[in-house]
Design a protein around this motif. Sequence first.
Motif, PDB file in Angstrom:
ATOM      1  N   THR A 125     -33.095  12.390 -31.247  1.00 53.45           N
ATOM      2  CA  THR A 125     -32.240  12.270 -29.743  1.00 53.45           C
ATOM      3  C   THR A 125     -33.635  12.852 -28.827  1.00 53.45           C
ATOM      4  O   THR A 125     -34.502  13.428 -29.171  1.00 53.45           O
ATOM      5  CB  THR A 125     -31.348  12.710 -29.221  1.00 53.45           C
ATOM      6  N   VAL A 126     -33.903  10.721 -28.365  1.00 50.61           N
ATOM      7  CA  VAL A 126     -34.928  10.755 -27.343  1.00 50.61           C
ATOM      8  C   VAL A 126     -34.321  10.870 -25.854  1.00 50.61           C
ATOM      9  O   VAL A 126     -33.467   9.659 -25.704  1.00 50.61           O
ATOM     10  CB  VAL A 126     -36.262  10.124 -27.994  1.00 50.61           C
ATOM     11  N   PRO A 127     -35.646  10.929 -25.082  1.00 51.45           N
ATOM     12  CA  PRO A 127     -34.788  10.020 -23.942  1.00 51.45           C
ATOM     13  C   PRO A 127     -35.537   8.847 -24.062  1.00 51.45           C
ATOM     14  O   PRO A 127     -36.541   8.566 -24.221  1.00 51.45           O
ATOM     15  CB  PRO A 127     -35.857  11.366 -22.384  1.00 51.45           C
ATOM     16  N   VAL A 128     -34.581   7.685 -22.678  1.00 49.27           N
ATOM     17  CA  VAL A 128     -35.001   6.430 -22.893  1.00 49.27           C
ATOM     18  C   VAL A 128     -34.758   5.741 -21.402  1.00 49.27           C
ATOM     19  O   VAL A 128     -33.646   6.227 -20.248  1.00 49.27           O
ATOM     20  CB  VAL A 128     -34.107   5.080 -24.328  1.00 49.27           C
ATOM     21  N   ASN A 129     -35.869   5.348 -21.010  1.00 46.49           N
ATOM     22  CA  ASN A 129     -35.557   5.204 -19.479  1.00 46.49           C
ATOM     23  C   ASN A 129     -35.904   3.597 -19.442  1.00 46.49           C
ATOM     24  O   ASN A 129     -37.744   3.111 -20.049  1.00 46.49           O
ATOM     25  CB  ASN A 129     -35.703   6.386 -18.461  1.00 46.49           C
ATOM     26  N   PHE A 130     -36.205   2.239 -18.594  1.00 45.89           N
ATOM     27  CA  PHE A 130     -36.939   1.448 -18.263  1.00 45.89           C
ATOM     28  C   PHE A 130     -36.542   1.167 -17.037  1.00 45.89           C
ATOM     29  O   PHE A 130     -36.429   1.221 -16.339  1.00 45.89           O
ATOM     30  CB  PHE A 130     -35.801  -0.002 -19.332  1.00 45.89           C
ATOM     31  N   GLY A 131     -38.762   0.548 -17.405  1.00 43.73           N
ATOM     32  CA  GLY A 131     -38.878  -0.593 -15.851  1.00 43.73           C
ATOM     33  C   GLY A 131     -38.376  -2.029 -15.401  1.00 43.73           C
ATOM     34  O   GLY A 131     -38.319  -1.982 -17.023  1.00 43.73           O
ATOM     35  N   GLN A 139     -26.489  -3.051 -16.326  1.00 42.29           N
ATOM     36  CA  GLN A 139     -26.425  -3.693 -16.378  1.00 42.29           C
ATOM     37  C   GLN A 139     -26.357  -4.116 -14.765  1.00 42.29           C
ATOM     38  O   GLN A 139     -25.964  -5.034 -13.840  1.00 42.29           O
ATOM     39  CB  GLN A 139     -24.777  -3.356 -17.428  1.00 42.29           C
ATOM     40  N   LYS A 140     -26.705  -3.116 -14.150  1.00 48.23           N
ATOM     41  CA  LYS A 140     -26.546  -3.129 -12.878  1.00 48.23           C
ATOM     42  C   LYS A 140     -27.640  -3.746 -12.629  1.00 48.23           C
ATOM     43  O   LYS A 140     -27.769  -4.928 -11.101  1.00 48.23           O
ATOM     44  CB  LYS A 140     -26.990  -2.002 -12.567  1.00 48.23           C
ATOM     45  N   LEU A 141     -28.550  -3.952 -12.667  1.00 43.02           N
ATOM     46  CA  LEU A 141     -30.160  -4.750 -12.409  1.00 43.02           C
ATOM     47  C   LEU A 141     -29.596  -5.868 -12.761  1.00 43.02           C
ATOM     48  O   LEU A 141     -29.357  -6.743 -12.311  1.00 43.02           O
ATOM     49  CB  LEU A 141     -31.261  -4.538 -13.707  1.00 43.02           C
ATOM     50  N   LEU A 142     -29.129  -6.634 -13.913  1.00 45.10           N
ATOM     51  CA  LEU A 142     -28.843  -7.650 -14.353  1.00 45.10           C
ATOM     52  C   LEU A 142     -27.558  -8.136 -13.327  1.00 45.10           C
ATOM     53  O   LEU A 142     -27.981  -9.651 -13.419  1.00 45.10           O
ATOM     54  CB  LEU A 142     -28.167  -7.435 -16.035  1.00 45.10           C
ATOM     55  N   ASN A 145     -37.335   2.915 -13.191  1.00 45.55           N
ATOM     56  CA  ASN A 145     -36.159   3.150 -13.407  1.00 45.55           C
ATOM     57  C   ASN A 145     -34.954   2.433 -13.073  1.00 45.55           C
ATOM     58  O   ASN A 145     -34.571   2.572 -12.483  1.00 45.55           O
ATOM     59  CB  ASN A 145     -35.919   4.791 -12.624  1.00 45.55           C
ATOM     60  N   VAL A 146     -34.942   1.301 -13.927  1.00 39.61           N
ATOM     61  CA  VAL A 146     -34.284   0.471 -13.878  1.00 39.61           C
ATOM     62  C   VAL A 146     -32.559   0.766 -14.236  1.00 39.61           C
ATOM     63  O   VAL A 146     -31.764  -0.158 -14.437  1.00 39.61           O
ATOM     64  CB  VAL A 146     -34.140  -0.837 -13.877  1.00 39.61           C
ATOM     65  N   ALA A 147     -32.135   1.401 -15.245  1.00 47.06           N
ATOM     66  CA  ALA A 147     -31.260   1.899 -16.574  1.00 47.06           C
ATOM     67  C   ALA A 147     -29.943   1.872 -15.654  1.00 47.06           C
ATOM     68  O   ALA A 147     -30.680   2.664 -14.326  1.00 47.06           O
ATOM     69  CB  ALA A 147     -31.831   3.010 -17.780  1.00 47.06           C
TER      70      ALA A 147
END
Length: 279
Positions: free
Chosen positions: A81-87, A112-115, A163-165
């Motif tokens: 398991t690895v941490p994942v996050n997005f910009g 989904q919040k961003l989209l 950090n847009v997740a």
Amino acid sequence: MKFSVLGPAGTFADAAAKAYLKQHPIDNIEIDYHATFDQVYQAVTPDGIGLLPLENQLDGFVLATLQRLQTSDIDEIGEVTVPVNFGLAAKADQLSDIKRIYVQFKTEGQCQKLLNSLPDVQIITTSSNMVSVEKLQAGEPGDAAIIPQSQMAVQDFPLMQDNVADQTDNATRFIIFKKQPTSLIEPTAPMDPSATFKFPMFVTPPTEEVGVLQQILSQLAATHLNLVTIMSLPTRQQIGIYAFYIEISGTFAQQHILFKTLDLMSELYTIHPLGFYRV
């Protein structure tokens, strides 16, 4: 020896493969990148291993992986398991200037919040997060992409948001497998009785009847083994007939109980084992 993963380099699958190799070093191994889940599976050689994403903390199980597991003879040898996050990166000066956004198919469900805040933007699905990066690099003004947070430090676009997740404490679980059938025969190699194992499998009842799931679960509950996961997938034979993806965990002191229970269950249901490994 090749380690087949979803590529290109820089994906979370790549990070997961490297994390697994750090925990379980293998001499003379080469990470072998492929564009799709099916290509990853097909590329695994008899002496090689593969890696596929199984479950995301925010978006749940990866259906494409479950469908592959349902129909394939594989032997899972571990998980990581690895941490994942997005910009968010864009060739735009502000959010209102974005016309289209590239996002990997599983990443979409985690952001989904961003989209949802960009209702007029065209969403274009990609096969991997690094493909989203490449599409944006080759794109036009007004293009944007949701990309791995790790890429934010090495990319340069007019608009960059970290950090847009939907949550910052996000993670994805990957399985590592060999392309060979898993045996229902109890292993004989001694293990630390207090160490824990995981046993994933598909259980398919011969027909759909009232209480069939309860019957399956009651047999497992009687053993005091831990039922970690249960998911249903259609068998595609006819509407209403489902197979159940189940993950069981326990200590190696319970190993004999597990295989005795599976032997009894196999008289009533089709058992498709997927691995037996230490966690």
